[in-house]
Write a protein that holds these residues in place. Structure first.
Motif, PDB file in Angstrom:
ATOM      1  N   UNK A  23       0.815  -1.207   0.000  1.00  0.00           N
ATOM      2  CA  UNK A  23       0.000   0.000   0.000  1.00  0.00           C
ATOM      3  C   UNK A  23       0.851   1.261   0.000  1.00  0.00           C
ATOM      4  N   UNK A  24       1.976   1.226   0.720  1.00  0.00           N
ATOM      5  CA  UNK A  24       2.797   2.430   0.829  1.00  0.00           C
ATOM      6  C   UNK A  24       4.276   2.111   0.648  1.00  0.00           C
ATOM      7  N   UNK A  25       5.030   3.124   0.291  1.00  0.00           N
ATOM      8  CA  UNK A  25       6.471   3.017   0.114  1.00  0.00           C
ATOM      9  C   UNK A  25       7.152   2.566   1.402  1.00  0.00           C
ATOM     10  N   UNK A  26       6.619   3.004   2.542  1.00  0.00           N
ATOM     11  CA  UNK A  26       7.208   2.674   3.828  1.00  0.00           C
ATOM     12  C   UNK A  26       7.191   1.190   4.156  1.00  0.00           C
ATOM     13  N   UNK A  27       6.345   0.419   3.482  1.00  0.00           N
ATOM     14  CA  UNK A  27       6.264  -1.020   3.732  1.00  0.00           C
ATOM     15  C   UNK A  27       7.364  -1.807   3.024  1.00  0.00           C
ATOM     16  N   UNK A  28       8.091  -1.167   2.107  1.00  0.00           N
ATOM     17  CA  UNK A  28       9.173  -1.855   1.399  1.00  0.00           C
ATOM     18  C   UNK A  28      10.382  -1.995   2.311  1.00  0.00           C
ATOM     19  N   UNK A  29      11.110  -3.104   2.180  1.00  0.00           N
ATOM     20  CA  UNK A  29      12.360  -3.228   2.931  1.00  0.00           C
ATOM     21  C   UNK A  29      13.430  -2.370   2.254  1.00  0.00           C
ATOM     22  N   UNK A  30      14.561  -2.229   2.905  1.00  0.00           N
ATOM     23  CA  UNK A  30      15.595  -1.317   2.403  1.00  0.00           C
ATOM     24  C   UNK A  30      16.095  -1.721   1.015  1.00  0.00           C
ATOM     25  N   UNK A  31      16.260  -3.014   0.801  1.00  0.00           N
ATOM     26  CA  UNK A  31      16.755  -3.486  -0.495  1.00  0.00           C
ATOM     27  C   UNK A  31      15.773  -3.142  -1.609  1.00  0.00           C
ATOM     28  N   UNK A  32      14.482  -3.343  -1.327  1.00  0.00           N
ATOM     29  CA  UNK A  32      13.471  -3.077  -2.344  1.00  0.00           C
ATOM     30  C   UNK A  32      13.329  -1.581  -2.603  1.00  0.00           C
ATOM     31  N   UNK A  33      13.493  -0.788  -1.548  1.00  0.00           N
ATOM     32  CA  UNK A  33      13.456   0.666  -1.738  1.00  0.00           C
ATOM     33  C   UNK A  33      14.571   1.107  -2.684  1.00  0.00           C
ATOM     34  N   UNK A  34      15.756   0.575  -2.467  1.00  0.00           N
ATOM     35  CA  UNK A  34      16.884   0.945  -3.320  1.00  0.00           C
ATOM     36  C   UNK A  34      16.655   0.492  -4.757  1.00  0.00           C
ATOM     37  N   UNK A  35      16.111  -0.702  -4.931  1.00  0.00           N
ATOM     38  CA  UNK A  35      15.828  -1.203  -6.268  1.00  0.00           C
ATOM     39  C   UNK A  35      14.741  -0.384  -6.945  1.00  0.00           C
ATOM     40  N   UNK A  36      13.773   0.065  -6.176  1.00  0.00           N
ATOM     41  CA  UNK A  36      12.724   0.932  -6.714  1.00  0.00           C
ATOM     42  C   UNK A  36      13.308   2.271  -7.178  1.00  0.00           C
ATOM     43  N   UNK A  37      14.188   2.817  -6.379  1.00  0.00           N
ATOM     44  CA  UNK A  37      14.840   4.078  -6.746  1.00  0.00           C
ATOM     45  C   UNK A  37      15.592   3.905  -8.066  1.00  0.00           C
ATOM     46  N   UNK A  38      16.315   2.795  -8.193  1.00  0.00           N
ATOM     47  CA  UNK A  38      17.083   2.548  -9.411  1.00  0.00           C
ATOM     48  C   UNK A  38      16.168   2.321 -10.616  1.00  0.00           C
ATOM     49  N   UNK A  39      15.120   1.545 -10.401  1.00  0.00           N
ATOM     50  CA  UNK A  39      14.211   1.196 -11.499  1.00  0.00           C
ATOM     51  C   UNK A  39      13.522   2.419 -12.086  1.00  0.00           C
ATOM     52  N   UNK A  40      13.198   3.382 -11.236  1.00  0.00           N
ATOM     53  CA  UNK A  40      12.378   4.520 -11.670  1.00  0.00           C
ATOM     54  C   UNK A  40      13.163   5.804 -11.845  1.00  0.00           C
ATOM     55  N   UNK A  41      14.482   5.747 -11.758  1.00  0.00           N
ATOM     56  CA  UNK A  41      15.278   6.981 -11.799  1.00  0.00           C
ATOM     57  C   UNK A  41      15.071   7.755 -13.093  1.00  0.00           C
ATOM     58  N   UNK A  42      14.946   7.059 -14.195  1.00  0.00           N
ATOM     59  CA  UNK A  42      14.782   7.743 -15.481  1.00  0.00           C
ATOM     60  C   UNK A  42      13.426   8.442 -15.561  1.00  0.00           C
ATOM     61  N   UNK A  43      12.364   7.746 -15.121  1.00  0.00           N
ATOM     62  CA  UNK A  43      11.026   8.326 -15.193  1.00  0.00           C
ATOM     63  C   UNK A  43      10.837   9.471 -14.203  1.00  0.00           C
ATOM     64  N   UNK A  44      11.475   9.360 -13.025  1.00  0.00           N
ATOM     65  CA  UNK A  44      11.266  10.355 -11.970  1.00  0.00           C
ATOM     66  C   UNK A  44      12.055  11.633 -12.206  1.00  0.00           C
ATOM     67  N   UNK A  45      13.206  11.513 -12.860  1.00  0.00           N
ATOM     68  CA  UNK A  45      14.162  12.615 -12.935  1.00  0.00           C
ATOM     69  C   UNK A  45      14.619  12.950 -11.511  1.00  0.00           C
ATOM     70  N   UNK A  46      15.120  14.141 -11.299  1.00  0.00           N
ATOM     71  CA  UNK A  46      15.673  14.477  -9.983  1.00  0.00           C
ATOM     72  C   UNK A  46      14.679  15.151  -9.050  1.00  0.00           C
TER      73      UNK A  46
END
Length: 238
Positions: A23-46
């Protein structure tokens, strides 16, 4: 083969609804948060954080889940034309297993085709990836390994509308409008599915929306073939 020579009862029309796996970003573990950041970096921009962007996680099979699959198929055995619509919803593994059973039990012959709008880019690969993630065997119609392009048993109404233009994107809603297809009375759109699922906890509303999209999909396909559109009394929800 020309589009209007494909027997309608050989086609399974489908649409899926997806939401973030958590449901929320806070429920992801640290590894998944980092992978999410990497996966979406292009779409999100800075300027957009990974947390703020998480509401869109449902569009990625690695971070989302399927909450509904609606399907429709023509029954031409009767004198009157009939379009039957049904849905799989609830717990994701059961949804995928039940959908798999439908494909393998009733749409597993060489003549059978799957049809979705933008299905080749979204619905078909999303379903296959979620099945693999859950350790499920792929049904024949989603297992594309070794198939040549002309052997892939998938129809895509958005691709049909492109007519070879790879830069063109047209939503199902826009396409149905320009083709003069009566718009169903929808009380939501795709951007609302996440909140309706997690906040309102109204899965029935999502199912209704998904089924309306399947009916619209079939109408678009009929229009592309210059066939008569479905009337309300030809649609059966089962």
């Amino acid at each position: 083969m020309k589009l209007n020579r494909i027997p309608l009862d050989n086609i399974l029309f489908l649409d899926i609804e997806t939401v973030p796996a958590h449901e929320s970003y806070g429920e992801l573990d640290d590894a998944l948060k980092e992978l999410w950041e990497q996966k979406t970096s292009y779409q999100r921009k800075d300027e957009i954080s990974g947390e703020a962007f998480y509401e869109r996680a449902g569009i990625w099979a690695e971070f989302g889940q399927v909450v509904c699959i609606s399907v429709g198929y023509f029954n031409l055995k009767k004198k009157e034309r009939e379009f039957r619509v049904t849905s799989f919803h609830g717990e994701e593994v059961k949804i995928l297993k039940d959908f798999n059973a439908l494909l393998e039990g009733h749409f597993n012959q060489a003549r059978h085709l799957l049809c979705a709008h933008n299905g080749k880019e979204f619905d078909f690969p999303y379903l296959a990836r979620r099945m693999i993630i859950h350790g499920l065997d792929l049904p024949t119609k989603l297992d594309l390994f070794g198939k040549k392009p002309w052997e892939v048993p998938h129809l895509d109404t958005m691709e049909l509308w492109k007519f070879g233009d790879y830069k063109h994107y047209t939503s199902l809603k826009l396409l149905s409008h320009v083709l003069g297809i009566p718009s169903p009375k929808e009380d939501m759109d795709g951007s609302m599915v996440r909140d309706v699922y997690y906040k309102d906890k109204n899965l029935e509303r999502i199912v209704r929306y998904c089924e309306l999209d399947v009916i619209t999909l079939a109408q678009v396909f009929l229009s592309l073939r210059n066939n008569n559109l479905l009337h309300e009394d030809e649609i059966l929800r089962v």
